[in-house]
Design a protein around this motif. Structure first.
Motif, mmCIF file in Angstrom:
data_model
loop_
_atom_site.group_PDB
_atom_site.id
_atom_site.type_symbol
_atom_site.label_atom_id
_atom_site.label_comp_id
_atom_site.label_asym_id
_atom_site.label_seq_id
_atom_site.Cartn_x
_atom_site.Cartn_y
_atom_site.Cartn_z
ATOM 1 N N ARG A 78 -59.320 8.612 -23.374
ATOM 2 C CA ARG A 78 -59.523 10.035 -23.626
ATOM 3 C C ARG A 78 -58.604 10.554 -24.724
ATOM 4 N NH1 ARG A 78 -59.448 10.107 -17.827
ATOM 5 N NH2 ARG A 78 -57.318 10.883 -17.900
ATOM 6 N N HIS A 79 -57.888 9.613 -25.385
ATOM 7 C CA HIS A 79 -56.970 9.965 -26.475
ATOM 8 C C HIS A 79 -55.818 10.836 -25.989
ATOM 9 C CE1 HIS A 79 -60.108 8.381 -29.069
ATOM 10 N NE2 HIS A 79 -60.953 9.207 -28.484
ATOM 11 N N HIS A 80 -55.385 10.585 -24.742
ATOM 12 C CA HIS A 80 -54.225 11.274 -24.201
ATOM 13 C C HIS A 80 -53.128 10.240 -23.994
ATOM 14 C CE1 HIS A 80 -57.208 14.342 -22.319
ATOM 15 N NE2 HIS A 80 -57.047 14.517 -23.606
ATOM 16 N N PHE A 81 -51.941 10.572 -24.424
ATOM 17 C CA PHE A 81 -50.848 9.618 -24.361
ATOM 18 C C PHE A 81 -49.712 10.219 -23.551
ATOM 19 C CE2 PHE A 81 -53.130 9.221 -28.337
ATOM 20 C CZ PHE A 81 -53.574 7.920 -28.246
ATOM 21 N N GLY A 82 -49.478 9.655 -22.375
ATOM 22 C CA GLY A 82 -48.425 10.163 -21.510
ATOM 23 C C GLY A 82 -47.147 9.368 -21.690
ATOM 24 N N LYS A 83 -46.349 9.364 -20.632
ATOM 25 C CA LYS A 83 -45.086 8.646 -20.686
ATOM 26 C C LYS A 83 -45.334 7.146 -20.583
ATOM 27 C CE LYS A 83 -42.535 12.449 -18.534
ATOM 28 N NZ LYS A 83 -41.681 12.848 -17.402
ATOM 29 N N ALA A 84 -44.352 6.378 -21.050
ATOM 30 C CA ALA A 84 -44.453 4.921 -20.983
ATOM 31 C C ALA A 84 -44.384 4.465 -19.525
ATOM 32 C CB ALA A 84 -43.339 4.279 -21.792
ATOM 33 N N ILE A 85 -45.095 3.378 -19.210
ATOM 34 C CA ILE A 85 -45.093 2.830 -17.859
ATOM 35 C C ILE A 85 -43.769 2.108 -17.617
ATOM 36 C CG2 ILE A 85 -46.330 1.355 -16.252
ATOM 37 C CD1 ILE A 85 -48.769 1.588 -18.056
ATOM 38 N N ALA A 86 -43.178 2.323 -16.443
ATOM 39 C CA ALA A 86 -41.934 1.623 -16.094
ATOM 40 C C ALA A 86 -42.210 0.123 -15.978
ATOM 41 C CB ALA A 86 -41.381 2.171 -14.776
ATOM 42 N N LEU A 87 -41.295 -0.688 -16.476
ATOM 43 C CA LEU A 87 -41.490 -2.141 -16.477
ATOM 44 C C LEU A 87 -41.325 -2.688 -15.059
ATOM 45 C CD1 LEU A 87 -39.539 -3.218 -19.695
ATOM 46 C CD2 LEU A 87 -41.995 -2.899 -19.405
ATOM 47 N N PRO A 88 -42.312 -3.452 -14.562
ATOM 48 C CA PRO A 88 -42.195 -4.048 -13.221
ATOM 49 C C PRO A 88 -41.321 -5.295 -13.263
ATOM 50 C CG PRO A 88 -44.286 -4.665 -14.217
ATOM 51 C CD PRO A 88 -43.611 -3.736 -15.203
ATOM 52 N N LYS A 89 -40.966 -5.797 -12.082
ATOM 53 C CA LYS A 89 -40.143 -6.998 -11.999
ATOM 54 C C LYS A 89 -40.974 -8.276 -12.130
ATOM 55 C CE LYS A 89 -36.659 -4.738 -9.105
ATOM 56 N NZ LYS A 89 -35.910 -4.773 -7.817
ATOM 57 N N THR A 90 -42.258 -8.190 -11.819
ATOM 58 C CA THR A 90 -43.118 -9.363 -11.934
ATOM 59 C C THR A 90 -43.274 -9.750 -13.402
ATOM 60 O OG1 THR A 90 -44.337 -8.579 -9.989
ATOM 61 C CG2 THR A 90 -45.343 -10.346 -11.287
ATOM 62 N N ARG A 91 -43.021 -11.010 -13.712
ATOM 63 C CA ARG A 91 -42.971 -11.421 -15.114
ATOM 64 C C ARG A 91 -44.308 -11.235 -15.808
ATOM 65 N NH1 ARG A 91 -41.806 -17.614 -16.177
ATOM 66 N NH2 ARG A 91 -43.922 -17.667 -15.332
ATOM 67 N N LEU A 119 -50.305 -2.285 -11.995
ATOM 68 C CA LEU A 119 -51.702 -2.368 -12.404
ATOM 69 C C LEU A 119 -52.372 -0.999 -12.342
ATOM 70 C CD1 LEU A 119 -52.947 -5.683 -10.741
ATOM 71 C CD2 LEU A 119 -52.395 -5.268 -13.138
ATOM 72 N N HIS A 120 -52.027 -0.215 -11.312
ATOM 73 C CA HIS A 120 -52.576 1.149 -11.233
ATOM 74 C C HIS A 120 -52.102 1.990 -12.407
ATOM 75 C CE1 HIS A 120 -53.974 4.879 -9.441
ATOM 76 N NE2 HIS A 120 -52.779 5.404 -9.647
ATOM 77 N N ASP A 121 -50.820 1.843 -12.756
ATOM 78 C CA ASP A 121 -50.297 2.582 -13.911
ATOM 79 C C ASP A 121 -50.982 2.145 -15.196
ATOM 80 O OD1 ASP A 121 -48.614 3.861 -12.183
ATOM 81 O OD2 ASP A 121 -46.892 2.556 -12.584
ATOM 82 N N ILE A 122 -51.254 0.850 -15.321
ATOM 83 C CA ILE A 122 -51.954 0.350 -16.508
ATOM 84 C C ILE A 122 -53.359 0.928 -16.569
ATOM 85 C CG2 ILE A 122 -52.927 -1.738 -17.550
ATOM 86 C CD1 ILE A 122 -50.496 -3.262 -16.496
ATOM 87 N N GLU A 123 -54.042 0.979 -15.409
ATOM 88 C CA GLU A 123 -55.385 1.546 -15.371
ATOM 89 C C GLU A 123 -55.381 3.021 -15.783
ATOM 90 O OE1 GLU A 123 -59.014 2.253 -12.127
ATOM 91 O OE2 GLU A 123 -57.023 1.633 -11.480
ATOM 92 N N ALA A 124 -54.411 3.783 -15.234
ATOM 93 C CA ALA A 124 -54.316 5.207 -15.594
ATOM 94 C C ALA A 124 -53.997 5.378 -17.075
ATOM 95 C CB ALA A 124 -53.248 5.884 -14.732
ATOM 96 N N GLN A 125 -53.113 4.520 -17.588
ATOM 97 C CA GLN A 125 -52.769 4.603 -19.007
ATOM 98 C C GLN A 125 -53.968 4.266 -19.880
ATOM 99 O OE1 GLN A 125 -50.457 5.979 -20.591
ATOM 100 N NE2 GLN A 125 -48.995 4.565 -21.523
ATOM 101 N N ALA A 126 -54.755 3.265 -19.461
ATOM 102 C CA ALA A 126 -55.942 2.894 -20.233
ATOM 103 C C ALA A 126 -56.957 4.033 -20.262
ATOM 104 C CB ALA A 126 -56.573 1.630 -19.638
ATOM 105 N N ARG A 127 -57.131 4.723 -19.134
ATOM 106 C CA ARG A 127 -58.055 5.858 -19.115
ATOM 107 C C ARG A 127 -57.555 6.992 -20.002
ATOM 108 N NH1 ARG A 127 -59.479 6.118 -12.597
ATOM 109 N NH2 ARG A 127 -60.814 4.262 -12.548
ATOM 110 N N ASP A 128 -56.236 7.218 -19.980
ATOM 111 C CA ASP A 128 -55.677 8.250 -20.862
ATOM 112 C C ASP A 128 -55.878 7.885 -22.328
ATOM 113 O OD1 ASP A 128 -54.881 9.878 -18.822
ATOM 114 O OD2 ASP A 128 -52.828 9.127 -18.749
ATOM 115 N N ILE A 129 -55.703 6.605 -22.650
ATOM 116 C CA ILE A 129 -55.907 6.166 -24.027
ATOM 117 C C ILE A 129 -57.368 6.333 -24.422
ATOM 118 C CG2 ILE A 129 -55.888 4.125 -25.531
ATOM 119 C CD1 ILE A 129 -53.420 3.172 -24.043
#
Length: 636
Positions: free
Chosen positions: A190-203, A178-188
């Protein structure tokens, strides 16, 4: 409150409720047990003591009775033992009123134990000999209850702290997606696109992360396509496909920007006349190969200058803008150009017609048309001269200085702080002030020198690092007196290339922590063109916002804008000054602005002079503007 804190507080509150409930049950059961044990002990003591006293009472042995009572009283914790001798009408009393040790008074004052009491009548047959009363002391019960519950509370607190620590670790691990999703959303955002978020085990979280990654990837592709489209439009409008250099339109726009900035220097026209003969003898493929080789040599030759513009303006002519006005150095440069071109020809039949160079030194009263006309006249004169001729059109300018005189003047200005500061406001189209850009000049008793006249010499003599640190220091001091102001300071290309400059800049900024948030640094686009990778590290750790000045002068930088992530870009004047021309195609400028804007960078038009220009720029995705519609003003 964050989800992490909500979960942590909720679980800890449930744990506290469980602890309080278990503690209350344990406390109540222990208290009841101790009270019951005390009552049983008192009853047993009264029974056994009565049996022991009966023989002494039958013989009226008062001393023996007292001895038995003393032995029992001293051997246990009793508050009071009383024996009423009915026959002798005498009372024997033993009392112990001391408070229990290692038990706080507030705990005793709770009144948890009243002290068990038992009365017994001592008889001999049908004859009543006396009455015995035994009252237990509650101190022992208080002591045992306090010790037991204190230990239990200690264990509960230790377990609570342990559970708290484990919860912090577990929740951070579980909520990391969820923290990674939040950081990714903020980057998006600001129109900044970083690396893809690693897939968690929780479905459930895995599905959300996959959706975010797909969306970020699609947006990155779309923005890259916009940047590529802008570059394609730019190449179509300003690029010569054969040489890989700018075309005539590009050179004219850069000349306009160069003159408007007040940058001194010269225009160099290079005519390679043998290209026409080569085309006739060997064909266009050989000619094009020669053009590419010459373009490569000229590009390498230009790397010695901090700023330049290089173009192929006709089938056999190249044009070059350089920040050099010294006639002797220009003459040497022209001879070097002719020599490099001649080295491309193997066994020339007629060395007279290989190449010639004509130059025109930029003067204060020049406009683009006049400058190119004088350079073309110099080129025609060179054609009529001997092989490899170099002709320079120039005149002695008022207050013109030699190279050594410039160096002496700049060093004196740094030593004695002869710099006069002024600033020009940058507004958005709603009229809100974004920041002000700092301008510098050297002011002596006789004359004032604009930055464009001495900055080329600053670069040549490698004084940019000293100049930039001096001006940034003055800007920070000025910001300390104007808490409402945001000020942008331009850096030289030489400073941007020096690792030591960024270290000294960090130390300087550390002295003004409050002012850093209102300081902006403007880096020339050419600095990224030559050393982009070297700039990424210091810019990433920079404590102030920064932007790119003269954006659009160099090709292919637009597609890298998302990697650089500047706060703003200032469009080169060469592209914005032509928006009022009737035949101007604004598709490229709109694409550049739209691409920069979509990547999170504020786009600022420069050298805006009329309200009509503002109206046109509003339609081209420009965010803000500066220029003579709001003239510069001196700083106190």
């Amino acid at each position: 409150m964050t989800l992490y804190r909500q979960l942590l507080v909720t679980i800890l509150l449930l744990f506290i409720m469980l602890f309080v409930t278990a503690y209350a049950v344990q406390f109540s059961s222990t208290r009841s047990y101790l009270a019951e044990q005390q009552e049983i002990t008192v009853i047993n003591t009264a029974t056994s003591l009565g049996l022991a006293l009966t023989p002494y009472l039958e013989t009226s042995d008062t001393v023996g009775a007292e001895s038995v009572i003393n032995a029992v009283f001293d051997g246990g914790l009793y508050r009071k033992i009383q024996l009423d001798l009915l026959a002798a009408n005498k009372v024997i009393i033993r009392e112990h009123l001391a408070q229990p040790q290692n038990v706080p008074n507030w705990f005793i004052n709770l009144g948890l134990f009243e002290g068990a009491q038992h009365n017994a009548v001592l008889t001999s047959g049908w004859l009543q000999l006396g009455q015995l009363s035994v009252e237990g002391h509650p101190g022992q019960a208080y002591h045992q209850l306090w010790q037991g519950m204190s230990q239990l509370a200690t264990w509960f607190v230790a377990c609570f702290l342990l559970v708290w620590g484990l919860l912090v670790i577990a929740l951070r691990y579980l909520l990391k997606p969820l923290h990674d999703i939040e950081a990714q959303a903020r980057d998006i955002e600001r129109h900044h696109f970083g690396k893809a978020i690693a897939l968690p085990k929780t479905r459930e979280l895995k599905e959300v992360v996959m959706a975010i990654n797909n969306m970020a990837g699609q947006l990155e592709v779309q923005f890259k396509e916009q940047a590529d489209e802008a570059e394609r439009l730019r190449h179509r409008a300003f690029w010569d496909p054969t040489s890989g250099l700018g075309n005539r339109a590009y050179f004219v726009s850069q000349s306009q920007s160069w003159i408007s900035d007040g940058t001194g220097g010269a225009v160099i026209l290079i005519a390679v006349d043998m290209l026409e003969q080569l085309d006739q003898d060997e064909g266009f493929a050989v000619r094009d190969q020669m053009i590419k080789a010459i373009a490569t040599d000229l590009r390498q030759l230009c790397q010695r200058f901090s700023e330049y513009a290089l173009s192929r303006i006709s089938a056999r002519e190249f044009a070059l803008l350089v920040p050099e006005s010294d006639v002797d150095r220009l003459s040497l440069l022209g001879e070097e150009i002719n020599r490099q071109v001649a080295e491309q020809v193997i066994d020339p039949v007629n060395s007279r017609n290989i190449s010639v160079v004509g130059m025109a030194v930029i003067q204060n009263e020049d406009n683009t048309s006049q400058l190119l006309t004088r350079a073309d006249n110099a080129l025609n004169k060179a054609r009529m001269d001997n092989a490899g001729a170099v002709i320079i059109e120039h005149s002695k300018l008022e207050h013109q200085l030699g190279r050594l005189a410039w160096k002496k003047l700049i060093e004196a200005a740094l030593a004695d702080d002869l710099f006069a500061l002024s600033s020009q406001a940058v507004f958005d189209f709603n009229g809100e002030l974004q920041h002000e850009e700092l301008y510098i000049a050297i002011r002596t008793d006789k004359v004032t020198y604009r930055a464009g006249s001495f900055l080329p010499m600053v670069e040549q003599f490698k004084l940019g690092e000293r100049l930039d640190l001096h001006i940034v220091g003055r800007a920070l001091k000025y910001l300390a007196t104007r808490p409402e102001l945001r000020l942008a300071v331009n850096l030289t290309q030489y400073s941007c290339r020096q690792a030591g400059f960024w270290h000294q800049l960090d130390q300087l900024l550390a002295e003004y922590p409050q002012e850093c948030s209102r300081l902006l640094l403007e880096l020339p686009e050419s600095a990224f063109f030559w050393s982009k990778n070297a700039l990424m590290v210091p810019l990433a750790s920079l404590k102030v916002s920064w932007g790119i000045d003269h954006f659009g002068r160099h090709f292919d930088l637009l597609t890298q804008l998302n990697d650089l992530r500047p706060s703003y870009v200032k469009l080169d004047h060469g592209f914005t000054s032509q928006v009022m021309d009737a035949d101007y195609d604004d598709a490229f400028l709109a694409a550049v602005c739209r691409s920069a804007r979509s990547m999170g960078a504020l786009t600022i038009a420069t050298r805006v002079e009329t309200d009509q220009q503002l109206e046109v720029l509003k339609t081209l995705y420009v965010n803000a503007y500066q220029g003579f519609v709001s003239p510069p003003h001196k700083l106190a």
